[in-house]
Design an enzyme around this catalytic site. Structure first.
Site, short mmCIF file in Angstrom:
data_model
loop_
_atom_site.label_atom_id
_atom_site.label_comp_id
_atom_site.label_asym_id
_atom_site.label_seq_id
_atom_site.Cartn_x
_atom_site.Cartn_y
_atom_site.Cartn_z
N ALA A 54 0.81 -1.22 0.00
CA ALA A 54 0.00 0.00 0.00
C ALA A 54 0.85 1.27 0.00
CB ALA A 54 -0.92 -0.02 1.21
N THR A 81 0.47 5.51 -1.54
CA THR A 81 0.02 6.63 -0.67
C THR A 81 0.26 7.97 -1.36
OG1 THR A 81 2.14 6.61 0.50
CG2 THR A 81 0.32 5.41 1.54
N ARG A 140 -1.68 0.70 7.72
CA ARG A 140 -1.07 0.73 9.05
C ARG A 140 -0.42 2.04 9.44
NH1 ARG A 140 -1.16 -4.25 7.08
NH2 ARG A 140 -1.93 -5.89 8.45
N HIS A 179 -3.79 -9.97 -4.04
CA HIS A 179 -5.02 -9.77 -3.27
C HIS A 179 -6.17 -9.29 -4.13
CE1 HIS A 179 -2.28 -9.30 0.52
NE2 HIS A 179 -2.42 -10.55 0.13
N CYS A 200 -26.60 -10.32 -7.73
CA CYS A 200 -26.19 -10.64 -9.11
C CYS A 200 -27.39 -10.50 -10.04
CB CYS A 200 -25.64 -12.07 -9.14
SG CYS A 200 -25.29 -12.66 -10.81
N CYS A 231 -28.19 -14.27 -11.54
CA CYS A 231 -28.75 -15.39 -10.75
C CYS A 231 -29.28 -14.99 -9.38
CB CYS A 231 -27.71 -16.50 -10.60
SG CYS A 231 -26.44 -16.10 -9.37
P1 NAD Z 1 0.52 -1.61 5.08
O1 NAD Z 1 -0.47 -0.52 5.23
O2 NAD Z 1 0.55 -2.68 6.12
O3 NAD Z 1 2.01 -0.97 5.08
C1 NAD Z 1 2.34 0.09 4.25
C2 NAD Z 1 3.81 0.42 4.48
O4 NAD Z 1 4.19 1.41 3.55
C3 NAD Z 1 4.09 0.97 5.89
O5 NAD Z 1 5.17 0.26 6.46
C4 NAD Z 1 4.47 2.45 5.63
O6 NAD Z 1 5.49 2.90 6.50
C5 NAD Z 1 4.95 2.41 4.21
N1 NAD Z 1 4.72 3.63 3.45
C6 NAD Z 1 3.63 4.44 3.45
N2 NAD Z 1 3.77 5.43 2.54
C7 NAD Z 1 4.99 5.22 1.96
C8 NAD Z 1 5.71 5.90 0.93
N3 NAD Z 1 5.23 7.00 0.35
N4 NAD Z 1 6.92 5.41 0.55
C9 NAD Z 1 7.46 4.31 1.17
N5 NAD Z 1 6.81 3.64 2.15
C10 NAD Z 1 5.59 4.09 2.52
O7 NAD Z 1 0.37 -2.18 3.62
P2 NAD Z 1 0.73 -3.62 3.02
O8 NAD Z 1 2.04 -4.08 3.51
O9 NAD Z 1 0.49 -3.49 1.56
O10 NAD Z 1 -0.37 -4.62 3.61
C11 NAD Z 1 -1.69 -4.29 3.87
C12 NAD Z 1 -2.79 -4.83 3.01
O11 NAD Z 1 -3.48 -3.67 2.63
C13 NAD Z 1 -2.45 -5.49 1.71
O12 NAD Z 1 -2.99 -6.74 1.75
C14 NAD Z 1 -3.16 -4.67 0.62
O13 NAD Z 1 -3.96 -5.54 -0.15
C15 NAD Z 1 -4.08 -3.75 1.35
N6 NAD Z 1 -4.20 -2.34 0.93
C16 NAD Z 1 -4.04 -1.98 -0.37
C17 NAD Z 1 -4.15 -0.65 -0.74
C18 NAD Z 1 -3.98 -0.29 -2.18
O14 NAD Z 1 -4.31 -1.10 -3.05
N7 NAD Z 1 -3.44 0.90 -2.50
C19 NAD Z 1 -4.39 0.34 0.22
C20 NAD Z 1 -4.56 -0.06 1.57
C21 NAD Z 1 -4.45 -1.41 1.90
#
Ligand code: NAD
Length: 259
Positions: free
Chosen positions: A30, A34, A42, A127, A160, A163
């Site tokens: 994720a 961001t 998290r 995922h 759906c 169905c």
């Molecule tokens: P996570 O939220 O657990 O961790 C994200 C990590 O990225 C953190 O450790 C954080 O410090 C770091 N981070 C945040 N912004 C950053 C940046 N700009 N540059 C570098 N590092 C940065 O996410 P995860 O490990 O992907 O696991 C969580 C679950 O969340 C996954 O299964 C995913 O499917 C889902 N998820 C996906 C999305 C998306 O598709 N964008 C968004 C939220 C959650």
């Protein structure tokens, strides 16, 4: 393990590793998205500050959990649908264009790696993807937008149209078995890799986080580009602390000059 204090040192170290590699696998979470405006789970202000995840068993058993899923989707899906790839997504496409990156294994459901321009067969979405829905009864697949419109128009639990079965976004929920195909493909890519680059993942969600761990166990260099520490930091060859969209693009550019 090397942890560099200054960003310019980290960029140079990363560029050197990238320049020498021929079969890079990127493993993203994720945090790579961001800077495209999609909150992670998290970090402070992330999704879990607001909501706990809905478990798959609850989604199946409880109509209220399904209604809550679609209610949350009203807030979250428009953000994902409106997001664009950022400089970090695009830097990975540049590595692929140079013939150095064999696969992007992502935990993300936002579809931004595909939108950034990778060949679809090189993107493994562990995922699933938020842009579709499927029927748990007849397996019909449809774009998310049509169902999103129905919820906007007042349906609390859209069924759906073929169905009458339960519809679910094509993402993998907590507690839902992961399809074997993507995980097996990701494992094959990791076994063939000569460099693993982790970008923006807390590395606590399994089995996904087992892939960088597998790379480390195989003796493949692992780089972790992340803002905060992860449980795999000890096993990494290089830790790059900071924002992916600020650090990856200059490293990829410098790697071209070093080659
Ligand atoms: P996570 O939220 O657990 O961790 C994200 C990590 O990225 C953190 O450790 C954080 O410090 C770091 N981070 C945040 N912004 C950053 C940046 N700009 N540059 C570098 N590092 C940065 O996410 P995860 O490990 O992907 O696991 C969580 C679950 O969340 C996954 O299964 C995913 O499917 C889902 N998820 C996906 C999305 C998306 O598709 N964008 C968004 C939220 C959650």
């Amino acid at each position: 393990m090397i942890e560099t204090e200054k960003p310019e040192h980290a960029i140079r170290q990363l560029a050197t590793l990238l320049a020498c590699a021929r079969r890079i696998v990127a493993f993203t979470g994720a945090g790579i998205s961001t800077e495209s405006g999609i909150p992670d789970f998290r970090s402070p202000g992330g999704v879990w500050d607001k909501n706990q995840p809905i478990q798959y068993a609850d989604f199946l058993a409880d109509v209220e959990a399904r209604r809550e899923t679609w209610r949350r989707g009203m807030q979250t899906y428009p953000v994902v649908a409106a997001a664009s790839p950022n400089a970090a997504h695009i830097a990975l496409v540049e590595l692929a264009r140079r013939g150095q990156l064999t696969a992007v294994v992502t935990q993300n459901i936002d579809g931004l790696h595909l939108r950034a321009g990778h060949a679809p067969e090189t993107v493994i979405e562990l995922h699933g993807n938020a842009h579709g829905v499927r029927c748990l009864g007849c397996e019909m697949h449809a774009p998310r937008t049509a169902v999103h419109e129905r919820v906007l128009a007042g349906e609390s639990e859209p069924a759906c149209i073929a169905c009458g079965g339960i519809l679910k976004p094509t993402t993998i929920s907590f507690g839902e078995p992961m399809p074997r195909g993507p995980l097996a493909a990701a494992e094959r890519a990791v076994r063939a890799a000569d460099l693993m680059v982790v970008v923006g993942s807390s590395l606590v969600v399994y089995p996904a986080a087992g892939l960088p761990l597998l790379a480390a166990q195989l003796g493949t260099p692992v780089v972790i580009v992340n803002q905060t520490p992860t449980p795999l930091d000890e096993r990494a060859t290089l830790l790059v602390r900071g924002k992916a969209a600020e650090l990856l693009p200059p490293a990829v550019e410098l790697a071209a000059a070093i080659r």
